[in-house]
Design a protein around this motif. Structure first.
Motif, PDB file in Angstrom:
ATOM      1  N   VAL A 182       0.785  -0.926   0.180  1.00 45.19           N
ATOM      2  CA  VAL A 182      -0.294   0.001  -0.250  1.00 45.19           C
ATOM      3  C   VAL A 182       0.638   1.390   0.297  1.00 45.19           C
ATOM      4  O   VAL A 182       0.436   1.962  -0.864  1.00 45.19           O
ATOM      5  N   SER A 183       2.153   1.131   0.671  1.00 43.42           N
ATOM      6  CA  SER A 183       2.835   2.936   0.775  1.00 43.42           C
ATOM      7  C   SER A 183       3.606   2.541  -0.383  1.00 43.42           C
ATOM      8  O   SER A 183       4.021   3.515  -0.651  1.00 43.42           O
ATOM      9  N   ASP A 184       3.609   1.814  -1.425  1.00 44.78           N
ATOM     10  CA  ASP A 184       4.045   1.506  -2.574  1.00 44.78           C
ATOM     11  C   ASP A 184       3.480   2.063  -3.619  1.00 44.78           C
ATOM     12  O   ASP A 184       3.951   3.056  -4.406  1.00 44.78           O
ATOM     13  N   LEU A 185       2.072   1.913  -3.238  1.00 38.65           N
ATOM     14  CA  LEU A 185       1.515   2.071  -3.975  1.00 38.65           C
ATOM     15  C   LEU A 185       0.990   3.702  -3.932  1.00 38.65           C
ATOM     16  O   LEU A 185       0.901   4.341  -4.840  1.00 38.65           O
ATOM     17  N   SER A 186       1.006   4.806  -3.084  1.00 37.03           N
ATOM     18  CA  SER A 186       1.237   5.256  -2.374  1.00 37.03           C
ATOM     19  C   SER A 186       2.445   6.436  -3.185  1.00 37.03           C
ATOM     20  O   SER A 186       2.012   7.590  -3.576  1.00 37.03           O
ATOM     21  N   LEU A 187       3.355   5.658  -2.530  1.00 42.87           N
ATOM     22  CA  LEU A 187       4.472   6.536  -3.316  1.00 42.87           C
ATOM     23  C   LEU A 187       4.488   6.299  -5.067  1.00 42.87           C
ATOM     24  O   LEU A 187       5.021   7.714  -5.507  1.00 42.87           O
ATOM     25  N   ALA A 188       4.212   5.307  -5.492  1.00 45.57           N
ATOM     26  CA  ALA A 188       4.377   5.432  -6.370  1.00 45.57           C
ATOM     27  C   ALA A 188       3.641   6.598  -7.524  1.00 45.57           C
ATOM     28  O   ALA A 188       3.678   7.050  -8.410  1.00 45.57           O
ATOM     29  N   PHE A 189       1.820   6.737  -6.920  1.00 43.57           N
ATOM     30  CA  PHE A 189       1.289   7.595  -7.634  1.00 43.57           C
ATOM     31  C   PHE A 189       2.165   9.041  -7.487  1.00 43.57           C
ATOM     32  O   PHE A 189       1.730   9.634  -8.554  1.00 43.57           O
ATOM     33  N   ALA A 190       2.472   9.084  -6.177  1.00 40.22           N
ATOM     34  CA  ALA A 190       3.236  10.638  -6.025  1.00 40.22           C
ATOM     35  C   ALA A 190       4.408  10.695  -6.684  1.00 40.22           C
ATOM     36  O   ALA A 190       4.824  12.014  -8.042  1.00 40.22           O
ATOM     37  N   TYR A 191       4.860  10.146  -7.488  1.00 38.69           N
ATOM     38  CA  TYR A 191       6.613  10.139  -8.501  1.00 38.69           C
ATOM     39  C   TYR A 191       5.910  10.066  -9.565  1.00 38.69           C
ATOM     40  O   TYR A 191       6.467  11.049  -9.958  1.00 38.69           O
ATOM     41  N   PHE A 192       4.482   9.477  -9.694  1.00 37.42           N
ATOM     42  CA  PHE A 192       4.218   9.501 -11.635  1.00 37.42           C
ATOM     43  C   PHE A 192       4.058  11.198 -11.420  1.00 37.42           C
ATOM     44  O   PHE A 192       4.637  12.493 -12.630  1.00 37.42           O
ATOM     45  N   ILE A 193       3.388  11.854 -10.349  1.00 37.71           N
ATOM     46  CA  ILE A 193       2.775  13.119 -11.103  1.00 37.71           C
ATOM     47  C   ILE A 193       4.038  14.438 -10.446  1.00 37.71           C
ATOM     48  O   ILE A 193       4.512  15.300 -11.066  1.00 37.71           O
ATOM     49  N   SER A 194       4.668  13.377  -9.755  1.00 37.73           N
ATOM     50  CA  SER A 194       6.349  14.772  -9.110  1.00 37.73           C
ATOM     51  C   SER A 194       6.891  15.042 -10.500  1.00 37.73           C
ATOM     52  O   SER A 194       7.569  15.279 -11.057  1.00 37.73           O
ATOM     53  N   VAL A 195       7.509  13.732 -11.125  1.00 32.41           N
ATOM     54  CA  VAL A 195       8.044  13.654 -12.909  1.00 32.41           C
ATOM     55  C   VAL A 195       7.088  14.572 -13.830  1.00 32.41           C
ATOM     56  O   VAL A 195       8.028  15.432 -13.932  1.00 32.41           O
ATOM     57  N   ALA A 196       6.131  15.084 -13.778  1.00 34.43           N
ATOM     58  CA  ALA A 196       5.554  15.509 -14.835  1.00 34.43           C
ATOM     59  C   ALA A 196       5.628  16.974 -14.159  1.00 34.43           C
ATOM     60  O   ALA A 196       5.970  17.999 -14.841  1.00 34.43           O
ATOM     61  N   TYR A 197       5.628  16.948 -12.679  1.00 35.32           N
ATOM     62  CA  TYR A 197       5.546  18.595 -12.149  1.00 35.32           C
ATOM     63  C   TYR A 197       6.968  18.869 -12.528  1.00 35.32           C
ATOM     64  O   TYR A 197       6.506  20.419 -12.958  1.00 35.32           O
ATOM     65  N   TYR A 198       7.177  18.359 -12.100  1.00 32.15           N
ATOM     66  CA  TYR A 198       8.930  18.981 -11.865  1.00 32.15           C
ATOM     67  C   TYR A 198       9.640  19.534 -13.849  1.00 32.15           C
ATOM     68  O   TYR A 198      10.059  20.720 -13.933  1.00 32.15           O
ATOM     69  N   LEU A 199       9.341  18.614 -14.367  1.00 30.52           N
ATOM     70  CA  LEU A 199       9.171  18.689 -16.057  1.00 30.52           C
ATOM     71  C   LEU A 199       8.684  19.974 -16.928  1.00 30.52           C
ATOM     72  O   LEU A 199       9.053  20.741 -17.538  1.00 30.52           O
ATOM     73  N   ASN A 200       7.250  20.230 -16.314  1.00 28.24           N
ATOM     74  CA  ASN A 200       6.733  20.796 -16.841  1.00 28.24           C
ATOM     75  C   ASN A 200       7.055  22.499 -16.198  1.00 28.24           C
ATOM     76  O   ASN A 200       6.814  23.665 -17.156  1.00 28.24           O
ATOM     77  N   LEU A 201       7.942  22.114 -14.836  1.00 26.91           N
ATOM     78  CA  LEU A 201       8.218  23.662 -14.597  1.00 26.91           C
ATOM     79  C   LEU A 201       9.730  24.331 -14.986  1.00 26.91           C
ATOM     80  O   LEU A 201       9.568  25.259 -15.315  1.00 26.91           O
ATOM     81  N   PHE A 202       9.974  23.122 -15.430  1.00 30.18           N
ATOM     82  CA  PHE A 202      11.406  23.121 -16.786  1.00 30.18           C
ATOM     83  C   PHE A 202      10.976  23.810 -17.743  1.00 30.18           C
ATOM     84  O   PHE A 202      11.626  24.728 -18.062  1.00 30.18           O
ATOM     85  N   ALA A 203      10.164  23.203 -18.173  1.00 30.17           N
ATOM     86  CA  ALA A 203       9.981  23.335 -19.263  1.00 30.17           C
ATOM     87  C   ALA A 203       9.549  25.001 -19.332  1.00 30.17           C
ATOM     88  O   ALA A 203       9.729  25.869 -20.241  1.00 30.17           O
ATOM     89  N   ALA A 204       8.212  24.925 -18.543  1.00 30.87           N
ATOM     90  CA  ALA A 204       7.895  27.082 -18.149  1.00 30.87           C
ATOM     91  C   ALA A 204       9.026  28.265 -18.749  1.00 30.87           C
ATOM     92  O   ALA A 204       9.112  29.341 -18.788  1.00 30.87           O
TER      93      ALA A 204
END
Length: 380
Positions: free
Chosen positions: A103-125
């Motif tokens: 369960v903890s792995d699944l919650s962290l995986a969800f957060a990581y998937f979003i974080s990668v997209a979020y960080y690189l969106n800011l990088f592009a901006a």
């Protein structure tokens, strides 16, 4: 003018260390960089303005408090690396431990998937803002391209190649941050010496609104947990030692930066929306070097944090699948989901859910550590 040159020269001097070939090849430093890259990610840019708005002249104590909370969570995860991790075996671990870990792995995986997209969106901006482009679709296109490139590198070449991107990015980020801190030290020291030093007289309340903001900022000092999912590359003791080192370095940097930045909180506009670029306006009195230095710091921060979370996600997918999915295919899966999120979601809204997922993960890891301790006591 003098402050700007101190900023530039200081950054160059520190860069001779953080970007030296000897350090970049050092195994312990490579293991330190992944958690450090995540801890000092986009949070470094927004922590000052947000804490200045919420805590005022007490911002440095709020920051150290956040780092203290993160240290407690980190201690639980380090305990799990040493004690609980060896117990989690596909065919022999206690059922409650295995389920809690999944369960903890699944919650962290969800957060990581979003974080990668979020960080690189800011990088592009930030990158496109240099050339005057702020439209949504060019930003999405650059984001997707960078995610795809990182995913391909991880899938085809593995952790080592991703680290070869992450290491110089973190070295550059630390170099630029050092330049900012030296300039602030010079400016604040000068104002103390000539008697012009003042703190904002504005009082900040300690109501539920301010407390909720401060608790929500725990997300800014997360990232240390990536060490747990690098077991395919580094041994137990090295991961524990370098995670601890990453948190200490990050605490020193955050503490110094917020303390020295506090006199400049008077440049905040009360009630105004806090933007990623607010730090440029706040520190503008330091001189002409602030804007380019902060922009470069933003680019290095987002790229290194995204690579760090992709590294963590690859190891996490391997762990969650009980080694049935390799780390390399974990990178591919992370990139695929991050691209889908970029296309479908408003990242500035969905990052709230990522924050909640991180809090859930830390809670579960702490519960795992406590439960394992209790089980060991009963067995003895």
């Amino acid at each position: 003018m003098m402050t700007s040159w101190i900023m530039v020269v200081g950054a160059i001097c520190v860069g001779c260390i953080t970007l030296s070939p000897w350090l970049l090849r050092n195994r312990a430093w490579r293991a330190t960089v992944t958690p450090l890259a995540s801890i000092i990610g986009s949070g470094f840019l927004v922590a000052g303005p947000i804490l200045g708005e919420a805590a005022g002249r007490l911002a440095v104590f709020a920051m150290l408090g956040l780092c203290g909370i993160a240290w407690l969570f980190g201690s639980a995860i380090r305990h799990n690396i040493r004690v609980a991790e060896p117990l989690i075996e596909p065919d022999g671990s206690p059922l409650w431990l295995e389920r809690m870990d999944k369960v903890s792995d699944l919650s962290l995986a969800f957060a990581y998937f979003i974080s990668v997209a979020y960080y690189l969106n800011l990088f592009a901006a930030f990158g496109l803002r240099i050339v005057g482009i702020s439209a949504e679709w060019p930003i999405k296109l650059v984001t997707i391209t960078v995610i795809a490139i990182l995913g391909a590198i991880g899938t085809l070449r593995g952790l080592r190649w991703l680290e070869n991107i992450e290491l110089p990015a973190v070295g550059l980020k630390l170099t630029l941050i050092a330049g900012l801190i030296m300039a602030l030290f010079w400016a604040v020291g000068g104002s103390v010496a000539d008697g012009s030093f003042v703190l904002s007289p504005e009082d900040h309340g300690t109501g539920m609104h301010e407390i909720s903001i401060l608790l929500g900022l725990v997300i800014l000092v997360q990232g240390f947990e990536t060490s747990r999912y690098l077991g395919h590359a580094y041994d137990t003791e090295l991961r524990i030692r370098t995670m601890r080192r990453a948190q200490i370095i990050a605490t020193i940097i955050y503490g110094l930066f917020i303390a020295l930045m506090t006199p400049y909180f008077q440049n905040l506009v009360p009630g105004a929306k806090i933007e990623e670029t607010a730090i440029i306006d706040i520190l503008a009195p330091l001189g002409w070097a602030v804007a380019p230095l902060v922009t470069l710091t933003a680019l290095a921060s987002q790229l290194s944090a995204a690579v760090a979370d992709m590294n963590g996600a690859g190891g996490l997918v391997r762990s969650a699948s009980s080694n049935r999915v390799s780390v390399k295919w974990g990178y591919a899966g992370t990139a695929t989901v991050a691209i889908a999120i970029t296309l479908a979601a408003n990242l500035f809204e969905i990052i709230v859910y990522a924050s909640k997922a991180f809090v859930l993960y830390y809670g579960l890891q702490s519960a795992t550590a406590r439960s394992e301790e209790h089980t060991s006591e009963l067995q003895s």
